[in-house]
Write a protein that holds these residues in place. Structure first.
Motif, PDB file in Angstrom:
ATOM      1  N   UNK A 182       0.805  -1.207   0.000  1.00 29.94           N
ATOM      2  CA  UNK A 182       0.000   0.000   0.000  1.00 29.94           C
ATOM      3  C   UNK A 182       0.841   1.262   0.000  1.00 29.94           C
ATOM      4  N   UNK A 183       0.635   2.080  -1.005  1.00 34.21           N
ATOM      5  CA  UNK A 183       1.355   3.355  -1.055  1.00 34.21           C
ATOM      6  C   UNK A 183       0.938   4.251   0.108  1.00 34.21           C
ATOM      7  N   UNK A 184      -0.258   4.036   0.594  1.00 32.59           N
ATOM      8  CA  UNK A 184      -0.697   4.851   1.723  1.00 32.59           C
ATOM      9  C   UNK A 184       0.082   4.471   2.981  1.00 32.59           C
ATOM     10  N   UNK A 185       0.275   3.182   3.175  1.00 36.59           N
ATOM     11  CA  UNK A 185       1.126   2.748   4.290  1.00 36.59           C
ATOM     12  C   UNK A 185       2.504   3.383   4.181  1.00 36.59           C
ATOM     13  N   UNK A 186       3.031   3.317   2.978  1.00 35.58           N
ATOM     14  CA  UNK A 186       4.391   3.848   2.773  1.00 35.58           C
ATOM     15  C   UNK A 186       4.414   5.356   3.000  1.00 35.58           C
ATOM     16  N   UNK A 187       3.375   6.009   2.548  1.00 36.52           N
ATOM     17  CA  UNK A 187       3.324   7.447   2.748  1.00 36.52           C
ATOM     18  C   UNK A 187       3.391   7.761   4.235  1.00 36.52           C
ATOM     19  N   UNK A 188       2.638   7.011   4.977  1.00 35.12           N
ATOM     20  CA  UNK A 188       2.589   7.308   6.402  1.00 35.12           C
ATOM     21  C   UNK A 188       3.946   7.027   7.048  1.00 35.12           C
ATOM     22  N   UNK A 189       4.589   5.964   6.604  1.00 36.46           N
ATOM     23  CA  UNK A 189       5.924   5.662   7.119  1.00 36.46           C
ATOM     24  C   UNK A 189       6.891   6.809   6.810  1.00 36.46           C
ATOM     25  N   UNK A 190       6.912   7.223   5.549  1.00 36.15           N
ATOM     26  CA  UNK A 190       7.853   8.277   5.173  1.00 36.15           C
ATOM     27  C   UNK A 190       7.471   9.615   5.793  1.00 36.15           C
ATOM     28  N   UNK A 191       6.227   9.791   5.935  1.00 31.48           N
ATOM     29  CA  UNK A 191       5.743  11.017   6.539  1.00 31.48           C
ATOM     30  C   UNK A 191       6.207  11.099   7.994  1.00 31.48           C
ATOM     31  N   UNK A 192       6.051   9.993   8.696  1.00 30.85           N
ATOM     32  CA  UNK A 192       6.484   9.980  10.097  1.00 30.85           C
ATOM     33  C   UNK A 192       7.999  10.159  10.169  1.00 30.85           C
ATOM     34  N   UNK A 193       8.722   9.444   9.299  1.00 28.25           N
ATOM     35  CA  UNK A 193      10.179   9.549   9.336  1.00 28.25           C
ATOM     36  C   UNK A 193      10.629  10.974   9.038  1.00 28.25           C
ATOM     37  N   UNK A 194      10.040  11.504   7.998  1.00 26.47           N
ATOM     38  CA  UNK A 194      10.439  12.855   7.595  1.00 26.47           C
ATOM     39  C   UNK A 194      10.173  13.851   8.721  1.00 26.47           C
ATOM     40  N   UNK A 195       8.956  13.812   9.231  1.00 27.28           N
ATOM     41  CA  UNK A 195       8.608  14.789  10.263  1.00 27.28           C
ATOM     42  C   UNK A 195       9.487  14.597  11.491  1.00 27.28           C
ATOM     43  N   UNK A 196       9.735  13.345  11.826  1.00 27.17           N
ATOM     44  CA  UNK A 196      10.569  13.056  12.994  1.00 27.17           C
ATOM     45  C   UNK A 196      11.969  13.621  12.810  1.00 27.17           C
ATOM     46  N   UNK A 197      12.561  13.326  11.666  1.00 20.69           N
ATOM     47  CA  UNK A 197      13.921  13.816  11.421  1.00 20.69           C
ATOM     48  C   UNK A 197      13.964  15.332  11.414  1.00 20.69           C
ATOM     49  N   UNK A 198      12.950  15.907  10.794  1.00 21.94           N
ATOM     50  CA  UNK A 198      12.908  17.360  10.716  1.00 21.94           C
ATOM     51  C   UNK A 198      12.838  17.954  12.122  1.00 21.94           C
ATOM     52  N   UNK A 199      12.051  17.318  12.938  1.00 21.23           N
ATOM     53  CA  UNK A 199      11.925  17.786  14.319  1.00 21.23           C
ATOM     54  C   UNK A 199      13.296  17.754  14.998  1.00 21.23           C
ATOM     55  N   UNK A 200      14.016  16.665  14.803  1.00 24.61           N
ATOM     56  CA  UNK A 200      15.322  16.523  15.431  1.00 24.61           C
ATOM     57  C   UNK A 200      16.313  17.559  14.905  1.00 24.61           C
ATOM     58  N   UNK A 201      16.364  17.669  13.555  1.00 28.45           N
ATOM     59  CA  UNK A 201      17.315  18.634  12.986  1.00 28.45           C
ATOM     60  C   UNK A 201      17.008  20.044  13.454  1.00 28.45           C
ATOM     61  N   UNK A 202      15.720  20.353  13.451  1.00 29.48           N
ATOM     62  CA  UNK A 202      15.364  21.703  13.884  1.00 29.48           C
ATOM     63  C   UNK A 202      15.795  21.916  15.328  1.00 29.48           C
ATOM     64  N   UNK A 203      15.535  20.930  16.125  1.00 28.33           N
ATOM     65  CA  UNK A 203      15.931  21.006  17.529  1.00 28.33           C
ATOM     66  C   UNK A 203      17.440  21.200  17.650  1.00 28.33           C
TER      67      UNK A 203
END
Ligand SMILES: Nc1nc2c(c(=O)[nH]1)N[C@H]1C(S)=C(S)[C@@H](COP(=O)(O)OP(=O)(O)OC[C@H]3O[C@@H](n4cnc5c(=O)[nH]c(N)nc54)[C@H](O)[C@@H]3O)O[C@H]1N2
Ligand SMILES: Nc1nc2c(c(=O)[nH]1)N[C@H]1C(S)=C(S)[C@@H](COP(=O)(O)OP(=O)(O)OC[C@H]3O[C@@H](n4cnc5c(=O)[nH]c(N)nc54)[C@H](O)[C@@H]3O)O[C@H]1N2
Ligand code: SF4
Ligand code: SF4
Ligand code: SF4
Ligand code: SF4
Ligand code: SF4
Ligand SMILES: [Mo]
Lengths: 792, 289, 209
Positions: B82-103
């Motif tokens: 499911x591309x939707x599953x994958x989207x959610x995975x990448x979405x979580x990863x991206x947002x998580x990493x962004x949060x860390x880098x910003x921090x």
């Protein structure tokens, strides 16, 4: 089978059915419906019970299987007898039967008697007890009877129930026990076709048993739409089977109906009200090409040409004279018919050849074309076509006309209503006239039994009917008449819902459904079966059966014993069942045994279908018809003697309708509007069922050409109007209706808005109260309208 | 457009914006700084913060889309298909990493170089996310979406929104070369978008009955919106040029950049919103004529 | 791999929608949710002749479509939660406990089969009356049809009996999902496309958003 056994039977069938007897999540409690009754003993079983589909005037009669759980119907299935053959087909329910839970458990069911408080027609009521309600009613009945006599009392036409002992029949029985009431004859359904068929054949029994359709090679479905307008359960299926046997099927209708799509090889679009023109042109072609059955005409018919005219009328216009234009100078050629009917002349010629040359052939007429101005003519025209092609009295043929079944056919209602001491009868459709000018009616308006009426109608007891303000022609006018308390002094409506008619009542009596009482039914026009309708659930709220209401009223009027003869609903059902055993079905199992068996339907397979007029065909001399001349009357002496040849010609003729696209009225109202019988409803019954509305919403159907010239887009709400009224509803743009014609399915609940515009699309706000010349029939399909956008 | 498509629209746009900002920040600002081993100007921290806020907006709207937060875990069950599953995975990863880098950037503003790899990785994840997001729409059942045009349009939206924002943000700072670069993008991307339109439409014309219906929807019912979008795009190009010619090596004159950059930003947002609105409106499911 | 399929005789279907409602009754579906939908396809040119009559070349027919329990179900692939899944017997079902109502299957299904239940926030769909089938009975819609236009059976049997036609205008190319739906097209269907035919009862089949 004993009681225990029956329960076991039901349980095992439930298990075999693998039913999860779990309660549905949203249904029916979430709708606010609360039957609130303990389940009576004898109804306590959880499981499947076979029961006839509520016997409304739906065109069919089918078997249902309902799943009962704790006194509630939780699922509805249909006939699943393992053998399903044309000789003895399953009686599969239609969409209306399958959705019945949504009617049965509708939150708007009438729950207790209501007494009017506001102005009549305003719709304001207060709750009353049964005792109070029936007391008021009996007092009013006696008062009005005393003041105006029994001819002032009227139980109008109403077809809500044909379960024999429900509907208007017990009311009729009661009225007859207390001095009688003004009676009606003919119907909203078949006024012209009944009358006109017998002017040709001397009988209405002109059909064959339906299994015989399988031997036909050519079927003209003329304004007949059995796939939507149920005309006997399985009629559509039989046509399918006939096609499998090689029949070619052609449908002639202004609309490309369900039947045209699924049952026909070809659809011919015809302008409404012009069928007799096409029929005449067809015979014209046959005569020109010598395709007619001149031998059969010579031996079996009267009045085809000048050689066969009745004695003394030899110089009158024969049918051939009419066709050739000998007197009026106008040959009834396809070229003449084409601009009238909208059917290309080549098509008319081709169909004439096909119908005349393919043997045997059947021409089945629907009833819509006779619910029109001069509705007698197409019926006679159809009969004549069948006769001149020699398709009468043979296998695979069809004599046309009303075509009731040989061998008696279904009995409709055999509940003994007794004899009416009042001999006066009015045509069904003329009740508004009997209210406004009853005492001045005469034979000219179809009054029979008496010269003059003693009184106008003063008391109306409307049972199982929504005629008063929904199904009659020109209901805006009907409403104004009903509103006037100086005209009808008391109106009682007995129904299951607050219908448009009930809004005009002084007293509303709540009736239970067929599932909540006993009854039985047999076929609708066709069929070889009787179906039991056991009570499967308790009456909801304070509702009672029609029979029970009448019985309790009988007690107030002092005729309880003679009314009930000591029987309750089940007792009457048993007695009527026995009557079937004695007449129609000698091998019918005894009542109690049948009830125990949970079999639901008893049917007799038809392997050798009977043919109408067979003996007459074989030997017209020994078996003459009941017509004056004993033969098929293409020229009717009886009609000739009426001396009204412009409206009631002696041979079938095309007569321009009184509202027509060719008349001056077309200037302001250029579209013909017809009100076909809709799949989603039985007339007005079921109009409040959401599953049906979802499947078939109320729409005005209009051709893209007409929509374009009015700049309409699909689904847009439009105003449909004429001098009599206005309705507003969304349009459906569809190529399945011919240009110049719109369809507004009949039966939508009348819902006048503040300015009087009906916002639910009831076509009777536009239809007319004018009746047909010979049969005094309703011509509700003949109207002209205009359509415009609501939003500029 | 059904009600449930509105959150989706906000979600896709804000995610594309977020990825665009982070990516261009990395390429246009951090990269030169890192090369020159300069110190990160403090206010640059705000850029990542904006991207983060955009991503979080996405979170909020995405919650409106697969129901409640508890469900998020369930939606990862079908990564295989499911591309939707994958989207959610990448979405979580991206947002998580962004949060860390910003921090990290807020905590250790001067040590950018040491965690730049994480920012690069975030960019990469973001790029994949945009692709995965587009794949959700790349469905045989929806002919109007069922093509390479879908990812292309997502990426173009990503670059354009990112560049417009960055140009606006670094009016007074940043190198004029990077500004010129951004302005070129602001001109070039809408040009590509406009140029692709006829290609896309004629492709649709050939892609079956439903696709043809989509074209006729665009050209009839939605023609005003369609033209409006075109108008906005042309304006963006014009403002892009204006901005381009306003950029001087002479820092003093840079104030003049504000107006064209702001206008380009506004018209860009207008064009993208309408574009995405039409994206959802134009679909005619296959077989649903 | 799907094992069961529907056979649908479009040439005999009147469009009466008994199947649709029989299904709603069995599954207790409120208005707006239709596991089975009946599409009305029509196309025509109307012309007035020199005689003043009307000529037309109309085609019209119905398609009764539920879930086709496709052999290559795009809905299952799309579903992020695996709520949409294929049973061992090939019946595609939704597990209501897993479904998060994301509606992605609805986009992915080329037949409009998954139906969103707003009240419950989940997707619902025809389950081929699995409880009935397991019990050796026929699906409710099949036994409801007054025209006997619907049948049910193992795919191989249906193919043997009726051939392997899974397409009719305007249904999608069957190669997308390989639907277990075998169709006898209406004779008019062949001309529908060239007449610019389309679904004309859209309001009766559309998903209530
Ligand atoms: N414009 C136009 N008008 C028409 C027609 C047309 O073609 N065009 N058709 C005409 C024809 S053919 C007919 S037959 C008439 C039909 O007209 P009606 O006989 O009035 O039939 P319905 O409208 O079905 O109304 C029946 C009522 O009975 C109620 N009912 C149902 N079951 C029971 C029961 O067991 N007991 C009681 N007491 N009530 C019950 C229902 O709720 C409903 O309100 O309409 C005629 N009107
Ligand atoms: N679903 C459903 N079935 C029913 C009923 C119902 O309410 N709903 N009611 C039952 C009852 S009581 C009755 S009486 C019968 C009524 O049965 P009909 O009277 O036969 O039914 P209608 O739909 O009025 O008309 C049948 C067809 O005639 C067409 N028609 C109208 N005017 C003309 C015309 O001038 N010429 C030609 N050639 N065609 C014309 C209409 O387009 C329609 O398709 O139906 C019965 N069956
Ligand atoms: S045709 Fe009449 S009896 Fe049969 S299911 Fe329909 S409504 Fe009931
Ligand atoms: S018809 Fe749609 S929902 Fe059903 S299996 Fe095929 S793709 Fe899935
Ligand atoms: S709505 Fe439910 S079944 Fe459909 S894709 Fe989403 S989770 Fe799966
Ligand atoms: S198989 Fe069952 S669930 Fe599926 S459409 Fe038919 S009746 Fe409805
Ligand atoms: S019940 Fe049969 S005839 Fe009626 S719409 Fe369904 S498939 Fe067609
Ligand atoms: Mo009737």
């Amino acid at each position: 089978m004993g009681k225990q056994n029956r329960r076991d039977f039901i349980r095992t069938s439930a298990v075999a059915g693998g039913i999860a007897l779990s309660s549905p999540i949203w249904f029916p409690e979430s709708l606010g419906f609360n039957p609130g009754q303990a389940v009576s003993p004898g109804l306590a079983q959880n499981g499947w019970i076979k029961v006839g589909c509520p016997a409304h005037n739906c065109g069919g009669r089918c078997l249902l299987k309902v799943l009962i759980k704790d006194g509630i119907i939780t699922r509805i299935e249909t006939d699943d007898r393992p053998v399903d053959t044309p000789a003895d087909p399953q009686l599969r329910a239609c969409i209306r039967g399958r959705s019945y839970r949504r009617r049965q458990y509708h939150p708007d069911r009438l729950k207790y008697p209501l007494v009017r408080t506001g102005k009549r027609g305003e719709g304001k009521f207060r709750q009353a007890s049964w005792d109070e309600a029936l007391e008021i009613m009996s007092v009013e009945m006696l008062r009005i009877r005393k003041k105006y006599g029994n001819q002032s009392m009227f139980v109008p036409y109403g077809t809500g129930s044909y379960s024999h002992l429900n509907g208007r029949w017990p009311a009729e029985r009661l009225m007859n026990l207390v001095g009688g009431a003004l009676e009606y004859y003919n119907s909203y359904s078949w006024a012209c076709i009944s009358k006109a068929t017998s002017t040709v054949y001397g009988t209405g029994i002109t059909g064959n048993q339906r299994q015989d359709w399988l031997s036909s090679k050519y079927i003209l479905m003329w304004g007949w739409n059995p796939a939507e307008m149920r005309d006997g359960t399985n009629s559509d299926y039989f046509i399918k089977k006939a096609r499998e046997n090689g029949a070619r099927v052609v449908c002639i209708d202004p609309r490309m109906t369900f039947s045209a799509v699924s049952l026909a090889d070809e659809w011919i679009s015809i302008r409404p009200g012009t069928d007799t023109a096409m029929m005449s042109a067809m015979v014209y072609v046959m005569v020109r090409e010598n395709l007619h059955d001149s031998e059969f005409i010579r031996t079996h018919c009267i009045g085809f040409d000048s050689t066969q005219m009745p004695k003394g009328l030899e110089n009158e216009e024969s049918y051939l004279d009419y066709l050739l234009g000998t007197r009026d100078g106008q040959p009834k050629s396809p070229q003449w018919a084409a601009p009238i009917t909208g059917v290309p002349s080549d098509t008319i010629t081709r169909i004439a050849r096909e119908y005349a040359q393919t043997k045997p052939a059947m021409l089945y007429q629907g009833y819509g074309m006779q619910r029109r101005a001069y509705g007698e003519q197409p019926v006679r025209g159809g009969c004549v076509l069948a006769a001149v092609t020699g398709n009468v009295g043979i296998h695979g043929g069809w004599a046309s006309g009303i075509a009731l079944q040989p061998g008696g056919g279904p009995l409709w209602s055999i509940f003994p209503t007794g004899t009416n001491p009042v001999k006066a009868k009015i045509p069904t459709f003329l009740w508004t006239e009997a209210i406004t000018r009853g005492t001045s009616l005469s034979a000219k308006e179809g009054l029979t039994g008496v010269e003059k009426l003693d009184s106008n109608i003063k008391f109306i007891w409307s049972v199982a009917s929504n005629i008063l303000a929904n199904q009659h022609g020109n209901i805006n006018r009907a409403g104004r008449i009903l509103e006037d308390e100086n005209l009808v002094e008391y109106i009682v409506v007995q129904d299951q819902f607050m219908t448009a008619s009930a809004r005009y009542a002084d007293l509303v009596l709540p009736v239970c459904t067929h599932f909540e009482t006993w009854g039985l039914e047999d076929g609708w026009k066709y069929g070889e079966e009787v179906i039991l309708m056991p009570q499967v659930v308790e009456p909801s709220y304070q509702t009672k059966s029609d029979y029970r209401i009448c019985a309790e009223l009988a007690a107030k009027l002092g005729v309880y014993e003679s009314f009930t003869e000591g029987l309750d609903e089940k007792g009457w059902t048993r007695r009527l069942w026995d009557q079937y055993r004695e007449t129609r079905f000698p091998n019918l199992p005894p009542f109690d045994q049948f009830v125990e068996s949970n079999q639901g339907v008893y049917s007799v397979p038809v392997h050798n279908p009977q043919i109408s007029l067979e003996e007459f065909r074989r030997d017209p001399e020994t078996h003459p018809l009941q017509t004056p001349g004993g033969k098929i009357e293409i020229f009717s002496e009886t009609l000739f003697n009426l001396g009204r040849k412009d409206e009631i010609p002696a041979v079938p003729k095309y007569i321009q309708e009184w509202e027509s696209p060719f008349g001056p009225e077309a200037g302001s109202y250029p579209l013909q509007a017809i009100g076909p019988h809709y799949m989603a409803r039985v007339h007005s019954t079921h109009d409040n069922v959401d599953w049906l509305k979802e499947a078939f919403p109320q729409r005005v159907f209009i051709n893209p050409i007409d929509a374009k010239s009015r700049n309409l887009s699909d689904g847009e709400r439009v105003l449909v109007f004429n001098d009599r009224g206005k309705i507003s509803l969304p349009c459906r743009i569809t190529p399945r209706i011919m240009p110049g014609v719109v369809a507004v399915p009949q039966g939508a609940w009348s819902m006048p808005g503040p300015d009087g515009t009906d916002i639910n699309g009831n076509i009777n706000a536009l239809s007319s109260e004018r009746w047909t010349p010979l049969a005094f029939g309703n011509a509700q399909h003949t109207i002209m309208v205009a359509i415009k956008k609501i939003k500029p | 457009m059904s009600n449930s498509d509105w959150p989706l629209m906000v979600f896709t746009l804000s995610m594309q914006f977020s990825v665009g900002v982070v990516l261009l920040y990395d390429l246009f600002l951090l990269f030169p700084i890192a090369l020159k081993k300069e110190k990160l100007p403090l206010r640059f921290q705000m850029i990542l913060l904006v991207a983060l806020v955009a991503a979080l907006t996405g979170v909020v709207f995405s919650l409106l889309h697969p129901g409640n937060p508890v469900n998020a875990m369930k939606t990862l069950s079908n990564l295989n298909n499911s591309w939707l599953s994958r989207e959610i995975l990448f979405f979580i990863s991206y947002s998580g990493m962004l949060l860390i880098v910003t921090g990290l950037q807020f905590r250790f503003p001067s040590a950018v170089r040491s965690y730049k790899w994480l920012l690069d990785l975030t960019c990469l994840t973001g790029l994949v996310l945009v692709y995965v997001m587009s794949r959700i729409y790349w469905l045989p059942s929806m002919p109007a979406w069922d093509s390479i045009f879908t990812p292309i349009s997502f990426y173009l939206a990503m670059f354009l929104s990112g560049s417009c924002f960055l140009l606006l943000f670094q009016l007074n700072s940043g190198s004029w070369t990077s500004q010129k670069g951004l302005a070129v993008l602001i001109i070039a991307i809408p040009v590509i978008q406009v140029a692709l339109l006829p290609v896309y439409m004629s492709w649709l014309e050939e892609a079956g009955d439903s696709a043809r219906q989509s074209v006729s929807l665009l050209l009839n019912q939605y023609l005003p919106a369609f033209y409006l979008r075109l108008g906005f795009e042309i304006l963006t190009i014009a403002f892009g040029f204006w901005a381009f010619f306003s950029i001087r090596s002479d820092t003093l004159k840079r104030r003049n950049l504000f107006i064209p950059a702001l206008l380009a930003f506004i018209t860009m947002v207008g064009a993208l919103v309408i574009d995405r609105f039409l994206f959802y409106q134009q679909i005619v499911p296959i077989g649903n004529l | 791999m799907s094992t069961f399929g529907f056979y649908f005789d479009s040439s005999a279907c009147s469009g009466c929608k008994t199947c649709q409602v029989a299904c709603k009754d069995k599954n207790d579906l409120q208005a707006g949710i239709r596991f089975r939908r009946v599409y009305e396809v029509a196309g025509a040119n109307w012309n007035k002749t020199d005689e003043g009559a009307w000529e037309h070349d109309i085609v019209a027919y119905n398609l009764s479509i539920a879930c086709n329990h496709c052999e290559n179900p795009s809905c299952v692939k799309a579903c992020p939660t695996t709520a949409m899944h294929s049973e061992l017997d090939g019946i595609i079902q939704i597990d209501p406990k897993k479904c998060v109502g994301c509606r992605y299957c609805q986009w992915a299904c080329p037949y409009g089969s998954p139906q969103y239940n707003r009240q419950k926030g989940i997707m619902q769909k025809c389950d081929f009356c699995r409880d009935y089938i397991l019990d050796g009975k026929q699906p409710v819609c099949v036994t409801s049809c007054p025209m006997r236009a619907l049948e049910f059976g193992p795919i191989s049997q249906l193919i043997e009996k009726y051939g392997d036609n899974r397409s009719v205008f305007p249904l999608p190319d069957p190669s997308i999902t390989k639907p277990a739906l075998f169709i006898k097209p209406h004779p008019g269907a062949a001309r529908a496309s060239e007449l610019g035919g389309s679904i004309i009862n859209r309001e009766e089949v559309k998903d209530e958003q």
